[in-house]
Design a protein around this motif. Structure first.
Motif, PDB file in Angstrom:
ATOM      1  N   GLY A 189     -66.497 -52.851  38.155  1.00  0.00           N
ATOM      2  CA  GLY A 189     -65.216 -53.523  37.965  1.00  0.00           C
ATOM      3  C   GLY A 189     -64.049 -52.861  38.670  1.00  0.00           C
ATOM      4  N   ASP A 190     -64.333 -51.971  39.628  1.00  0.00           N
ATOM      5  CA  ASP A 190     -63.269 -51.319  40.401  1.00  0.00           C
ATOM      6  C   ASP A 190     -63.061 -52.136  41.676  1.00  0.00           C
ATOM      7  N   TRP A 191     -62.279 -53.211  41.558  1.00  0.00           N
ATOM      8  CA  TRP A 191     -62.169 -54.175  42.655  1.00  0.00           C
ATOM      9  C   TRP A 191     -61.475 -53.625  43.897  1.00  0.00           C
ATOM     10  N   PRO A 192     -60.422 -52.836  43.792  1.00  0.00           N
ATOM     11  CA  PRO A 192     -59.831 -52.272  45.021  1.00  0.00           C
ATOM     12  C   PRO A 192     -60.822 -51.391  45.787  1.00  0.00           C
ATOM     13  N   ALA A 193     -61.579 -50.572  45.060  1.00  0.00           N
ATOM     14  CA  ALA A 193     -62.568 -49.721  45.723  1.00  0.00           C
ATOM     15  C   ALA A 193     -63.687 -50.548  46.334  1.00  0.00           C
ATOM     16  N   ALA A 194     -64.102 -51.605  45.635  1.00  0.00           N
ATOM     17  CA  ALA A 194     -65.145 -52.472  46.176  1.00  0.00           C
ATOM     18  C   ALA A 194     -64.673 -53.134  47.461  1.00  0.00           C
ATOM     19  N   PHE A 195     -63.455 -53.641  47.454  1.00  0.00           N
ATOM     20  CA  PHE A 195     -62.921 -54.319  48.640  1.00  0.00           C
ATOM     21  C   PHE A 195     -62.819 -53.344  49.813  1.00  0.00           C
ATOM     22  N   GLY A 196     -62.399 -52.120  49.527  1.00  0.00           N
ATOM     23  CA  GLY A 196     -62.248 -51.140  50.586  1.00  0.00           C
ATOM     24  C   GLY A 196     -63.557 -50.623  51.131  1.00  0.00           C
ATOM     25  N   ALA A 197     -64.664 -50.855  50.442  1.00  0.00           N
ATOM     26  CA  ALA A 197     -65.954 -50.318  50.867  1.00  0.00           C
ATOM     27  C   ALA A 197     -66.666 -51.190  51.889  1.00  0.00           C
ATOM     28  N   PHE A 198     -66.187 -52.399  52.105  1.00  0.00           N
ATOM     29  CA  PHE A 198     -66.904 -53.305  52.991  1.00  0.00           C
ATOM     30  C   PHE A 198     -66.916 -52.850  54.448  1.00  0.00           C
ATOM     31  N   ASP A 199     -65.858 -52.258  54.904  1.00  0.00           N
ATOM     32  CA  ASP A 199     -65.714 -51.972  56.334  1.00  0.00           C
ATOM     33  C   ASP A 199     -65.697 -50.482  56.639  1.00  0.00           C
ATOM     34  N   THR A 200     -66.453 -49.703  55.888  1.00  0.00           N
ATOM     35  CA  THR A 200     -66.461 -48.258  56.107  1.00  0.00           C
ATOM     36  C   THR A 200     -67.856 -47.718  55.869  1.00  0.00           C
ATOM     37  N   VAL A 201     -68.114 -46.517  56.379  1.00  0.00           N
ATOM     38  CA  VAL A 201     -69.339 -45.801  56.056  1.00  0.00           C
ATOM     39  C   VAL A 201     -69.013 -44.532  55.275  1.00  0.00           C
ATOM     40  N   SER A 202     -67.753 -44.372  54.892  1.00  0.00           N
ATOM     41  CA  SER A 202     -67.315 -43.195  54.149  1.00  0.00           C
ATOM     42  C   SER A 202     -67.194 -43.527  52.667  1.00  0.00           C
ATOM     43  N   TYR A 203     -67.476 -42.558  51.820  1.00  0.00           N
ATOM     44  CA  TYR A 203     -67.331 -42.761  50.385  1.00  0.00           C
ATOM     45  C   TYR A 203     -67.212 -41.401  49.709  1.00  0.00           C
ATOM     46  N   THR A 204     -66.802 -41.411  48.469  1.00  0.00           N
ATOM     47  CA  THR A 204     -66.728 -40.196  47.670  1.00  0.00           C
ATOM     48  C   THR A 204     -67.876 -40.207  46.674  1.00  0.00           C
ATOM     49  N   ASN A 205     -68.713 -39.179  46.717  1.00  0.00           N
ATOM     50  CA  ASN A 205     -69.885 -39.183  45.840  1.00  0.00           C
ATOM     51  C   ASN A 205     -69.532 -38.692  44.436  1.00  0.00           C
ATOM     52  N   ARG A 206     -70.520 -38.622  43.579  1.00  0.00           N
ATOM     53  CA  ARG A 206     -70.279 -38.270  42.183  1.00  0.00           C
ATOM     54  C   ARG A 206     -69.895 -36.809  42.003  1.00  0.00           C
ATOM     55  N   LEU A 207     -70.075 -36.016  43.040  1.00  0.00           N
ATOM     56  CA  LEU A 207     -69.619 -34.629  43.004  1.00  0.00           C
ATOM     57  C   LEU A 207     -68.176 -34.488  43.451  1.00  0.00           C
ATOM     58  N   GLY A 208     -67.567 -35.623  43.840  1.00  0.00           N
ATOM     59  CA  GLY A 208     -66.190 -35.601  44.315  1.00  0.00           C
ATOM     60  C   GLY A 208     -66.055 -35.230  45.776  1.00  0.00           C
ATOM     61  N   LEU A 209     -67.167 -35.232  46.525  1.00  0.00           N
ATOM     62  CA  LEU A 209     -67.142 -34.860  47.938  1.00  0.00           C
ATOM     63  C   LEU A 209     -67.019 -36.098  48.814  1.00  0.00           C
ATOM     64  N   ASP A 210     -66.255 -35.992  49.875  1.00  0.00           N
ATOM     65  CA  ASP A 210     -66.134 -37.074  50.846  1.00  0.00           C
ATOM     66  C   ASP A 210     -67.299 -36.977  51.826  1.00  0.00           C
ATOM     67  N   VAL A 211     -68.137 -37.985  51.808  1.00  0.00           N
ATOM     68  CA  VAL A 211     -69.360 -37.972  52.600  1.00  0.00           C
ATOM     69  C   VAL A 211     -69.500 -39.302  53.340  1.00  0.00           C
ATOM     70  N   ARG A 212     -70.662 -39.515  53.974  1.00  0.00           N
ATOM     71  CA  ARG A 212     -70.845 -40.724  54.773  1.00  0.00           C
ATOM     72  C   ARG A 212     -72.196 -41.364  54.458  1.00  0.00           C
ATOM     73  N   ALA A 213     -72.271 -42.651  54.761  1.00  0.00           N
ATOM     74  CA  ALA A 213     -73.500 -43.411  54.555  1.00  0.00           C
ATOM     75  C   ALA A 213     -74.037 -43.887  55.900  1.00  0.00           C
TER      76      ALA A 213
END
Length: 233
Positions: free
Chosen positions: A139-163
């Motif tokens: 239900g985190d709609w802003p984060a969902a919308f922002g995830a469509f056009d990127t390969v970057s994300y923040t994992n559950r450890l709080g680290l900025d990583v890539r997919a």
């Protein structure tokens, strides 16, 4: 994922063959130990000293025969050429590592060189084509919308990583001489489970559903992780 890996190994190698396995970024050694217990000769490579210590402690508690079949080396997976000769292994694992590597192609090329002819390369990566699924289902709609056009994300450890995208990795594997042979989805239904959640009583049904989804379109394409298996030509 272990079942998927075993399936691919069984399809490529004769029953009872003692395989030479390299686990790059082995972490605490879960897969490496499992394969050593199955009779294979396993080398674990890990650069995190804490994880190396955990793996060595776990190995110390194993019977002598298993301890003799496994060695642990502290080092960077990008330096496989420093530690090993080309073609030294039948199976190379690289699970949960690529997301921490900004330029994965040199690492992958090095891993492919470690494989003997007909050897199996097993990769577990974050699925860039499904990055919107976890925030969307939460239900985190802003984060969902922002995830469509990127390969970057923040994992559950709080680290900025890539997919990684399946299409991109398919081309990369072909280019390094270990073309994609099979691929699976991992964590199709369970990715949003809370850390530390209790294992359900009917865990076998859960595993059966996950395993079926992980090999079935369109479900596997939206899995949190992708398990790719390439074969050295």
């Amino acid at each position: 994922m272990a079942r998927q890996l075993d399936e691919q190994m069984a399809a490529r190698f004769r029953v009872g063959q003692r395989l030479r396995v390299l686990d790059v970024g082995m972490g605490q050694g879960t897969q490496a130990l499992r394969l050593a217990r199955a009779g294979h000769q396993v080398t674990g490579l890990e650069q995190d000293a804490t994880m190396v210590a955990v793996a060595r402690q776990a190995l110390a508690g194993e019977p002598e025969g298993i301890r003799e079949r496994m060695r642990i080396i502290e080092g960077d997976g990008r330096d496989t050429g420093v530690h090993f000769l080309p073609g030294s292994f039948d199976v190379v694992l690289c699970h949960g590592v690529l997301m921490y590597v900004q330029e994965p192609d040199p690492l992958l090329a090095g891993l492919a060189r470690m494989l003997a002819h007909g050897g199996l390369l097993s990769l577990l990566v974050r699925n860039a084509d499904a990055l919107a699924m976890r925030p969307g289902l939460s239900g985190d709609w802003p984060a969902a919308f922002g995830a469509f056009d990127t390969v970057s994300y923040t994992n559950r450890l709080g680290l900025d990583v890539r997919a990684d995208r399946l299409k991109t990795l398919t081309a990369t594997l072909a280019g390094i001489g270990a073309p994609l042979h099979a691929w699976y989805g991992v964590r199709v239904f369970t990715d949003t489970a809370a850390d530390g959640a209790e294992v359900p009583a009917d865990v076998e049904s859960l595993l059966a559903a996950e395993e079926r989804a992980g090999r079935t379109d369109p479900y596997r394409a939206v899995a949190a992780l992708l398990h790719l298996c390439g074969v050295r030509g």
